[in-house]
Design a protein around this motif. Structure first.
Motif, PDB file in Angstrom:
ATOM      1  N   ASN A 147      21.197  81.001  30.945  1.00 51.03           N
ATOM      2  CA  ASN A 147      19.750  80.835  30.896  1.00 51.03           C
ATOM      3  C   ASN A 147      19.583  82.424  30.215  1.00 51.03           C
ATOM      4  N   GLY A 148      19.762  82.717  31.048  1.00 51.78           N
ATOM      5  CA  GLY A 148      18.792  84.130  30.322  1.00 51.78           C
ATOM      6  C   GLY A 148      18.047  85.294  31.719  1.00 51.78           C
ATOM      7  N   ASN A 149      18.778  84.114  32.578  1.00 51.66           N
ATOM      8  CA  ASN A 149      17.494  84.431  33.524  1.00 51.66           C
ATOM      9  C   ASN A 149      18.211  85.397  34.746  1.00 51.66           C
ATOM     10  N   VAL A 150      17.737  86.359  35.800  1.00 52.70           N
ATOM     11  CA  VAL A 150      18.079  87.734  36.520  1.00 52.70           C
ATOM     12  C   VAL A 150      18.577  86.928  37.892  1.00 52.70           C
ATOM     13  N   TYR A 151      19.746  86.660  38.051  1.00 49.98           N
ATOM     14  CA  TYR A 151      19.957  86.719  39.598  1.00 49.98           C
ATOM     15  C   TYR A 151      20.287  87.587  40.757  1.00 49.98           C
ATOM     16  N   GLY A 152      20.582  88.671  40.252  1.00 43.87           N
ATOM     17  CA  GLY A 152      21.140  90.083  41.176  1.00 43.87           C
ATOM     18  C   GLY A 152      20.831  90.997  40.598  1.00 43.87           C
ATOM     19  N   LEU A 153      22.279  92.500  40.645  1.00 41.95           N
ATOM     20  CA  LEU A 153      22.083  92.954  39.971  1.00 41.95           C
ATOM     21  C   LEU A 153      23.515  94.207  40.928  1.00 41.95           C
ATOM     22  N   VAL A 154      23.861  94.424  39.321  1.00 41.87           N
ATOM     23  CA  VAL A 154      25.309  95.412  40.172  1.00 41.87           C
ATOM     24  C   VAL A 154      24.814  96.690  39.512  1.00 41.87           C
ATOM     25  N   GLY A 155      25.556  97.075  41.087  1.00 42.11           N
ATOM     26  CA  GLY A 155      25.122  98.847  40.670  1.00 42.11           C
ATOM     27  C   GLY A 155      26.330 100.114  40.944  1.00 42.11           C
ATOM     28  N   ALA A 156      26.653 100.870  40.590  1.00 39.66           N
ATOM     29  CA  ALA A 156      27.652 101.927  40.610  1.00 39.66           C
ATOM     30  C   ALA A 156      26.893 103.252  41.432  1.00 39.66           C
ATOM     31  N   SER A 157      27.915 104.244  42.204  1.00 41.85           N
ATOM     32  CA  SER A 157      27.315 105.627  42.394  1.00 41.85           C
ATOM     33  C   SER A 157      28.187 106.076  42.598  1.00 41.85           C
ATOM     34  N   ARG A 158      28.153 107.674  42.338  1.00 42.21           N
ATOM     35  CA  ARG A 158      29.165 108.501  42.058  1.00 42.21           C
ATOM     36  C   ARG A 158      28.848 109.539  43.315  1.00 42.21           C
ATOM     37  N   ASP A 159      29.103 110.091  44.058  1.00 37.62           N
ATOM     38  CA  ASP A 159      29.170 111.389  45.346  1.00 37.62           C
ATOM     39  C   ASP A 159      29.367 112.490  44.192  1.00 37.62           C
ATOM     40  N   ILE A 160      28.493 113.055  44.432  1.00 36.23           N
ATOM     41  CA  ILE A 160      27.901 114.364  42.983  1.00 36.23           C
ATOM     42  C   ILE A 160      27.817 115.662  44.763  1.00 36.23           C
ATOM     43  N   THR A 161      28.582 115.010  46.193  1.00 38.47           N
ATOM     44  CA  THR A 161      27.600 115.992  46.863  1.00 38.47           C
ATOM     45  C   THR A 161      28.395 117.316  46.782  1.00 38.47           C
ATOM     46  N   GLU A 162      30.134 117.455  46.409  1.00 35.30           N
ATOM     47  CA  GLU A 162      30.759 118.577  46.040  1.00 35.30           C
ATOM     48  C   GLU A 162      30.089 119.263  45.174  1.00 35.30           C
ATOM     49  N   PHE A 163      29.467 118.439  43.706  1.00 35.84           N
ATOM     50  CA  PHE A 163      28.879 119.121  42.674  1.00 35.84           C
ATOM     51  C   PHE A 163      27.859 120.078  43.081  1.00 35.84           C
ATOM     52  N   LYS A 164      26.596 119.345  44.183  1.00 42.27           N
ATOM     53  CA  LYS A 164      25.391 119.854  44.716  1.00 42.27           C
ATOM     54  C   LYS A 164      26.142 121.639  45.438  1.00 42.27           C
ATOM     55  N   LYS A 165      27.528 121.040  46.538  1.00 41.68           N
ATOM     56  CA  LYS A 165      27.377 123.191  46.902  1.00 41.68           C
ATOM     57  C   LYS A 165      28.226 123.624  45.830  1.00 41.68           C
ATOM     58  N   LEU A 166      28.351 123.649  44.860  1.00 43.15           N
ATOM     59  CA  LEU A 166      28.678 124.538  43.363  1.00 43.15           C
ATOM     60  C   LEU A 166      27.508 125.068  42.983  1.00 43.15           C
ATOM     61  N   GLU A 167      26.500 124.144  43.122  1.00 40.82           N
ATOM     62  CA  GLU A 167      25.669 124.444  42.512  1.00 40.82           C
ATOM     63  C   GLU A 167      24.897 125.392  43.290  1.00 40.82           C
ATOM     64  N   GLN A 168      24.460 124.935  44.907  1.00 40.67           N
ATOM     65  CA  GLN A 168      24.060 126.192  45.905  1.00 40.67           C
ATOM     66  C   GLN A 168      25.243 127.492  45.912  1.00 40.67           C
ATOM     67  N   LEU A 169      26.334 127.385  45.657  1.00 38.26           N
ATOM     68  CA  LEU A 169      26.693 128.102  45.946  1.00 38.26           C
ATOM     69  C   LEU A 169      27.047 129.888  44.316  1.00 38.26           C
ATOM     70  N   LEU A 170      26.187 128.573  43.332  1.00 41.42           N
ATOM     71  CA  LEU A 170      26.228 129.446  42.551  1.00 41.42           C
ATOM     72  C   LEU A 170      24.882 130.695  42.260  1.00 41.42           C
ATOM     73  N   ARG A 171      23.853 129.977  42.905  1.00 39.79           N
ATOM     74  CA  ARG A 171      22.674 130.107  43.426  1.00 39.79           C
ATOM     75  C   ARG A 171      22.922 132.184  43.885  1.00 39.79           C
ATOM     76  N   GLN A 172      23.814 131.450  45.065  1.00 32.89           N
ATOM     77  CA  GLN A 172      23.419 132.104  46.207  1.00 32.89           C
ATOM     78  C   GLN A 172      24.357 133.796  45.326  1.00 32.89           C
ATOM     79  N   SER A 173      25.507 133.278  44.604  1.00 36.06           N
ATOM     80  CA  SER A 173      25.974 135.450  44.438  1.00 36.06           C
ATOM     81  C   SER A 173      26.020 134.863  42.740  1.00 36.06           C
ATOM     82  N   GLU A 174      25.741 135.833  42.314  1.00 34.02           N
ATOM     83  CA  GLU A 174      25.694 135.774  40.482  1.00 34.02           C
ATOM     84  C   GLU A 174      27.113 136.444  40.893  1.00 34.02           C
ATOM     85  N   ASN A 175      27.605 137.308  41.416  1.00 36.03           N
ATOM     86  CA  ASN A 175      29.232 138.234  41.475  1.00 36.03           C
ATOM     87  C   ASN A 175      29.938 136.972  40.807  1.00 36.03           C
ATOM     88  N   ASP A 176      29.864 135.981  42.158  1.00 38.18           N
ATOM     89  CA  ASP A 176      31.165 134.980  42.102  1.00 38.18           C
ATOM     90  C   ASP A 176      30.445 133.497  40.515  1.00 38.18           C
TER      91      ASP A 176
END
Length: 981
Positions: free
Chosen positions: A719-748
Motif C-alpha cells: 500500500n506504499g506505507n513504510v514498514y521498516g528499512l534495509v541497510g548495508a555497511s562496508r568495512d573501510i577500516t583498511e582504507f582508512k589505515k591506507l589514508e593515514q599511511l599516505l599522510r605519514q610518508s610522502e616517500n611511500d
C-alpha cells in the motif's frame, strides 16, 4: 383362567395342561403333560383322561361335574397307576368356550403333584424355539432340552435331564469341559455328539453364560455340521465297554457287597466325595460318606436293595473334607451268576436341582412375562385370519385396545385399503407352510401410517389346524434414514462430480485397479473415467517410474499404521504432458479389520508446484547472495529493531547465531552515542522516505574500532506505507589505515598509490558480483509486490547463511575437482597413519555434531597404516562425514569402523542412522546426473562431493561403494591399499 383355543398358547403355559371335552375326551395337550404320561399309554388323543391315563380319586360323574361349573375353578385329584410309586396329581379345571366346538371345553392345569420327576419343568416358549437348545448347570449337568434339540438327538427331555453333558458327547468331553470356565464369555466348539440311535453328528456348540430361573447356567445351542457320521467301526469288547461305560456315566456310581463294602466306583464318585479310588476300595460306604447322624438310614437303604428292592432316595452325604452334599441315590440289586449279591448305586449331585425346585415359583411368572416383554409386537391369527391374541407392544403400536382387536373378524383393520390384497396374499403363503418376511406399510387407529417389518411363520396344532404367528417391528425411523441416506448419496455424488480433482476407489494392488472414478479424472489425467474402470489403462502406468515403488511402499505403510496417505508425484497425462498431482487417501476396512479398498482424492497441482519451485529458488538465491556479500546487511522494523542480518553483520555484532539479534536494537550492541545517532537517522529516514547513502561511521564493534560506510533505504508494503528499512555497511577500516599511511610518508606515496590502485581494482572486481547481488536483493525487498513477514525474513537470512556455507564447500570441491579434470591434481602417496588424519578431520566437524546432538563413535586400531595421498584421504573423509551429518536427524548416531579384511587392503566403513536412499538415488549417486538434496536441517548439498570421493579413491587405487535403505540409514565402504613395507 380362560385359555385361548390355540395349541401354541397351551404349549407356552409353564405347567402340564390338557384340554378335554366335558365327557373327558382328550383334544390336545402340551409337552409338559406328555412328560407325566407313561410311554405305554401311546397316543392318548381322543381317549378319555379318566379311563386310559389316570383314574379319578373318588368316583365322580364328569357330566354332573362339568354341568355344575360356572365361573369357578374346580379341583380334581387324579391318580397315576402307571408310575411307581403311585402319584396323586391335583388339577384345576375350568370351562372355556371355543368357536370350533359345539360345546364347552375343559382346561385341566396341574397345580400339585407328589413325587413329580425333576425333569418336568415349564418349557412352553423354550420348546417352541426352532434352534436346538440345551441348558447346563455350572457342573455341566443337563437341566433341560427343547423340542428342536430332542428331534436332533432323538432323546426326550426326561431322558437327558439331570445327566452330564458327557452323555451326548463322544471323545471330546474331557477337552470340552477343561477349556471353558464358568462365567466366561461365549465360546464355540466343534464336537461330535451321539444320538439316541447311536448315529454320530458333527455339531457346532455355541456356549453362553446366562441365568436359568435366577441361577447361573450355560445356554448351549447346537448346529448340525454334518448330515450323518460313519457308524462305529467295531464294538468295544464287553469288559472294556463296561469299564468305559462306568467311567463315562456323568454320575457317581458304586458297587457294594452285601456287607456294604465298596468293591468298585467310578471317577465321578471319587470326585464327588473328594477321595482317590484306592482310598475307597474295600471300605464300608457308610464309614466313608454317610454322616454320623444318618448311619442307620444308610444301612437301611443297603438292606432294602439287598432284599431285591429298587430304591430312590434324596438325602445328604459327606465329602472327605466334612462338607455335606445333596444327592439323589438310586440303588438296584444285582445277583451274579454264582449267586453272590451286589448293590449297584448311582449318586447324583442334586444341589442345582434343589435350587431349581426353589425357583419353580418364579418359572410360571417368567414364561408368562416373556410373551409380553419381548421388544416386538406379536400377534396370533387363526386360519380364518381372525386375531386370536396379541401382546401389549402390538396394542401400543396400532392404538387399538386389546378388546377392540379381538372383536374384529379379520386383521384388515390395520391395512391401508391399497394393501389389503397384499395382506391376504402374505397370510395365504404362511397358511400354506411358508415362513414370510416383508417390509411394508400398516395403518394405526388414528389413520396414520407406519413402516413395519413383518416376520410370520405357521404354527401347527395337534389337530392339524394351522395358525399364523406374526412379529411386527416398527422400521419407520429406518426407512426415513434410508431415504435421507439416498438423498445424501445423491448430494455427495453431485459434489464429487463438481470437484476440480479426481475422486477414486481402488483395490490394494500395484496397478491400483479402479472400482470408482469420478468425472474429475478427465481434468486431472486427460483420460475418461471409463478408461480406468475398464482396465484399458492402469493408473500405475501413468505414474512416473521413479515414484511407483515409493508410492506403493508408502501406501503399505499407511495401511499398516492406519494413517492418512499424502503424496505429491508426477504423472504423464493423456496428451503426453507431464503433470504434478497431489493425492490424499485412506484404507477402508470392515468391522473385522479386513482391508476392503483404498479411496481418496487426486488434484492437479502443476501450477502451484512450479510457483513454489520458482519462489524457493529465488529465496535460496537471495539468501546465498546475502551471506556471500562481505558487506554487512540488516533489516529493521519501524522501531529500529533488527529483523534479520547476514553473516557479516553477525561478526560485527559479535553473535554466532543471527536469530539472537532479532527484536534487539543498536543499544544492545553499541555505545549509547552511536546508537542515538543511528536511531535518529533511521527514524528520520522512515518518516521522510529519504535514504542514507555512504555515511561514514566510526564504531566500536565486537572486533574493536572499525570504520564503515553505511547506506540505508526504507521498505514499503503493497500500500506504499513504510514498514521498516534495509541497510548495508562496508568495512573501510583498511582504507582508512591506507589514508593515514599516505599522510605519514610522502616517500611511500607512489608505492601506496600503486597499491591502492591495485587494491581498488581487486575490490572493484571482487565486489562487482556481490554488490550487484545486493542491489538485486534490495530491489526485491523494495518491490511493492514482495511482502515478507518477520518469520519469512528470519527464514531468508537463515537460508542465505546456510547457502554461504554450502557455496564455500562447493568452491573448495570445484577447485579440487577442476584440478583433477585438467590433470593438475598431484598424487603423492605415502605410508600414512590413518588415526591421525581421521581425528584431524573429525575435529573440523565438532560444532556440527554438537548442534545436531549426533553421537559419533570411532572404532579402529590406532596403528593402522595405509598407502595413500594425505590431502586426498582428508577430502574423502571430510565429504563422507559431512554427508553423514547432513542426512542424520538430531540425536542420531554415526559410526566410523576401520578394519583390515585382507593383507593388502584397509576398509573404512562410515555408517549413519539417517534418512537413507532409494534404489533409484543410489544408481545415480556417483555420476554428474546427481542432484543434491537438502539435509535434515535443510542443509544444502550439490552432490559434487561424492563425485570427488569416487575420483580420489580410484586415483589412490581403492574402491568405494555403499549400502542404504530408505528411512534406516546409509553405510559407505572405502577400501584403500595397506601401507607398503
Amino acid at each position: 383362567m380362560y385359555m385361548l383355543n390355540l395349541e401354541a398358547c397351551i404349549q407356552a403355559i409353564p405347567s402340564p395342561v390338557v384340554v378335554t371335552k366335558t365327557n373327558g375326551e382328550i383334544l390336545f395337550y402340551n409337552q409338559l403333560f406328555m412328560d407325566l404320561i407313561p410311554e405305554s399309554a401311546g397316543n392318548i388323543q381322543e381317549k378319555k383322561i379318566h379311563e386310559s391315563v389316570f383314574s379319578i380319586d373318588h368316583e365322580i360323574d364328569l357330566s354332573d361335574l362339568f354341568g355344575t361349573i360356572t365361573d369357578e375353578v374346580r379341583e380334581i385329584v387324579l391318580i397315576d397307576h402307571h408310575k411307581n410309586p403311585q402319584r396323586k396329581m391335583m388339577f384345576k379345571v375350568k370351562l372355556a368356550s371355543d368357536s370350533n366346538f359345539d360345546d364347552l371345553l375343559a382346561v385341566w392345569q396341574l397345580e400339585q403333584c407328589s413325587n413329580i420327576p425333576e425333569s418336568t419343568k415349564g418349557r412352553g416358549v423354550f420348546n417352541n424355539i426352532d434352534q436346538p437348545l440345551l441348558i447346563l448347570s455350572q457342573k455341566f449337568t443337563i437341566l433341560e432340552i427343547n423340542n428342536a434339540c430332542s428331534v436332533m438327538l432323538g432323546y426326550k427331555n426326561s431322558e437327558l435331564a439331570g445327566k452330564g453333558i458327557g452323555t451326548i458327547l463322544i471323545d471330546e468331553a474331557g477337552q470340552f469341559l477343561s477349556e471353558i470356565d464358568f462365567g466366561s464369555h461365549e465360546k464355540s466348539f466343534q464336537l461330535t455328539v451321539k444320538r439316541s440311535d447311536g448315529v454320530e453328528l458333527l455339531v457346532r456348540l455355541n456356549i453362553n453364560f446366562g441365568k436359568y430361573f435366577g441361577q447361573p447356567a450355560w445356554v448351549v445351542s447346537l448346529k448340525d455340521t454334518k448330515e450323518e457320521l460313519k457308524l462305529q467301526e467295531e464294538l468295544l469288547k464287553e469288559k472294556q465297554y463296561f469299564e468305559y461305560l462306568l467311567e463315562s456315566i456323568p454320575f457317581g456310581t458304586v458297587v457294594l457287597n452285601e456287607d456294604d463294602v465298596i468293591l468298585d466306583c467310578n471317577h465321578a464318585f471319587c470326585s464327588m466325595f473328594g477321595y482317590e479310588k484306592q482310598q475307597l476300595s474295600g471300605q464300608p460306604v457308610n464309614d466313608m460318606i454317610v454322616p454320623k447322624t444318618m448311619k442307620d438310614q444308610g444301612l437301611d437303604l443297603t438292606k432294602a436293595v439287598s432284599q431285591g428292592d429298587d430304591i430312590y432316595k434324596e438325602t445328604k452325604r459327606m465329602r472327605s473334607d466334612g462338607s455335606l452334599i445333596d444327592v439323589a441315590i438310586t440303588g438296584r440289586p444285582i445277583v451274579l451268576p454264582d449267586g453272590k449279591f451286589r448293590v449297584f448305586g448311582i449318586y447324583q449331585d442334586i444341589t442345582e436341582r434343589l435350587l431349581l425346585r426353589q425357583s419353580l415359583v418364579d418359572e410360571k411368572a417368567y414364561f408368562e412375562s416373556l410373551y409380553e416383554n419381548v421388544p416386538f409386537a406379536i400377534i396370533l391369527l387363526d386360519n380364518h385370519e381372525k386375531i386370536v391374541d396379541c401382546n401389549s407392544i402390538f396394542v401400543q403400536m396400532f392404538g387399538y385396545s386389546k378388546e377392540e382387536l379381538l372383536e374384529f373378524e379379520k386383521i384388515d383393520l390395520i391395512f391401508p385399503e391399497n394393501l389389503i390384497q397384499e395382506g391376504s396374499a402374505l397370510r395365504a403363503c404362511v397358511l400354506s407352510g411358508e415362513n414370510v418376511y416383508k417390509e411394508t406399510i400398516r395403518k394405526r387407529k388414528d389413520g396414520s401410517l407406519l413402516h413395519v417389518a413383518i416376520t410370520a411363520k405357521p404354527v401347527k396344532k395337534q389337530n392339524g389346524e394351522v395358525l399364523i404367528f406374526g412379529i411386527y417391528q416398527d422400521i419407520t425411523s429406518k426407512k426415513e434414514a434410508e431415504t435421507n441416506l439416498m438423498e445424501r448419496e445423491r448430494e455427495l455424488s453431485a459434489i464429487v462430480e463438481y470437484l476440480p480433482g479426481m475422486v477414486y476407489r481402488c483395490l490394494d494392488d500395484k496397478d491400483y485397479t479402479m472400482l470408482f472414478v469420478s468425472g474429475g479424472s478427465l481434468q486431472v489425467t486427460g483420460y475418461d473415467p471409463r478408461v480406468f474402470l475398464s482396465n484399458a489403462i492402469k493408473f500405475n502406468d501413468i505414474i512416473f517410474d521413479e515414484y511407483q515403488e515409493y508410492l506403493w511402499d508408502k501406501w503399505q505403510k499407511v495401511i499398516k499404521d492406519g494413517t492418512v496417505f499424502n503424496a505429491e508425484y508426477r504423472i504423464i497425462a493423456a496428451d503426453g504432458s507431464e503433470k504434478w498431482v497431489w493425492e490424499r487417501g485412506r484404507a477402508v476396512s470392515d468391522n473385522q479389520g479386513k482391508l476392503l479398498f483404498l479411496e481418496g482424492y487426486i488434484e492437479d497441482v502443476t501450477d502451484r508446484k512450479l510457483m513454489q519451485d520458482a519462489l524457493r529458488n529465488e529465496r535460496d538465491l537471495l539468501q546465498a547472495l546475502m551471506d556471500n556479500i562481505p558487506d554487512t546487511i540488516y533489516f529493521k522494523d519501524k522501531q529500529s529493531r533488527f529483523i534479520r542480518i547476514n553473516k557479516a553483520q553477525s561478526k560485527v555484532l559479535g553473535v554466532e547465531n543471527a536469530k539472537d539479534v532479532v527484536g534487539k536494537s543498536d543499544y544492545d550492541f553499541f555505545d549509547e552515542a552511536h546508537a542515538n545517532i543511528a536511531y535518529d537517522d533511521e527514524q528520520r529516514l522512515m518518516a521522510t522516505g529519504i535514504p542514507v547513502i555512504n555515511k561514514e561511521e566510526h564504531i566500536l564493534t565486537a572486533n574493536g574500532w572499525k570504520w564503515f560506510t553505511a547506506s540505508k533505504v526504507p521498505l514499503y508494503d503493497e500500500n506504499g506505507n513504510v514498514y521498516g528499512l534495509v541497510g548495508a555497511s562496508r568495512d573501510i577500516t583498511e582504507f582508512k589505515k591506507l589514508e593515514q599511511l599516505l599522510r605519514q610518508s610522502e616517500n611511500d606515496l607512489q608505492k601506496i598509490n600503486a597499491e591502492k590502485d591495485k587494491l581498488f581494482s581487486v575490490i572493484a572486481h571482487d565486489l562487482r558480483s556481490p554488490f550487484n547481488s545486493f542491489l538485486l536483493l534490495t530491489e526485491m525487498l523494495a518491490d511493492e509486490y514482495m511482502d515478507f513477514t518477520e518469520e519469512e525474513m528470519t527464514k531468508l537470512v537463515k537460508s542465505m547463511y546456510k547457502t554461504a556455507v554450502s557455496v564455500s564447500d562447493l568452491l573448495e570441491n570445484l577447485l579440487e575437482w577442476s584440478k583433477i579434470q585438467r590433470g593438475l591434481a598431484s598424487f603423492q602417496p605415502v605410508n600414512l597413519k590413518l588415526s591421525d588424519i581421521i581425528q584431524k578431520n573429525l575435529d573440523y566437524f565438532h560444532t556440527h555434531l554438537v548442534n545436531k546432538e549426533i553421537d559419533l563413535e570411532l572404532r579402529m586400531d590406532e596403528n593402522m597404516m595405509v598407502y595413500a595421498d594425505p590431502s586426498m584421504v582428508s577430502s574423502v573423509l571430510r565429504n563422507l562425514v559431512s554427508n553423514a551429518i547432513k542426512f542424520t536427524r538430531h540425536q542420531g548416531s554415526i559410526t566410523i569402523d576401520v578394519s583390515k579384511p585382507s593383507v593388502d587392503m584397509v576398509l573404512i566403513r562410515i555408517t549413519d542412522t539417517g534418512v537413507g536412499m532409494s534404489e533409484s538415488m543410489i544408481s545415480k549417486l556417483f555420476s554428474v546426473e546427481t542432484k543434491g538434496r537438502k539435509g535434515t536441517d535443510d542443509e544444502p548439498s550439490s552432490g559434487l562431493g561424492l563425485i570427488l570421493v569416487k575420483e580420489f579413491v580410484q586415483k589412490m587405487n581403492g574402491k568405494v561403494h555403499l549400502e542404504s535403505k530408505q528411512d534406516e540409514g546409509t553405510s559407505f565402504f572405502v577400501e584403500l591399499p595397506s601401507a607398503k613395507l
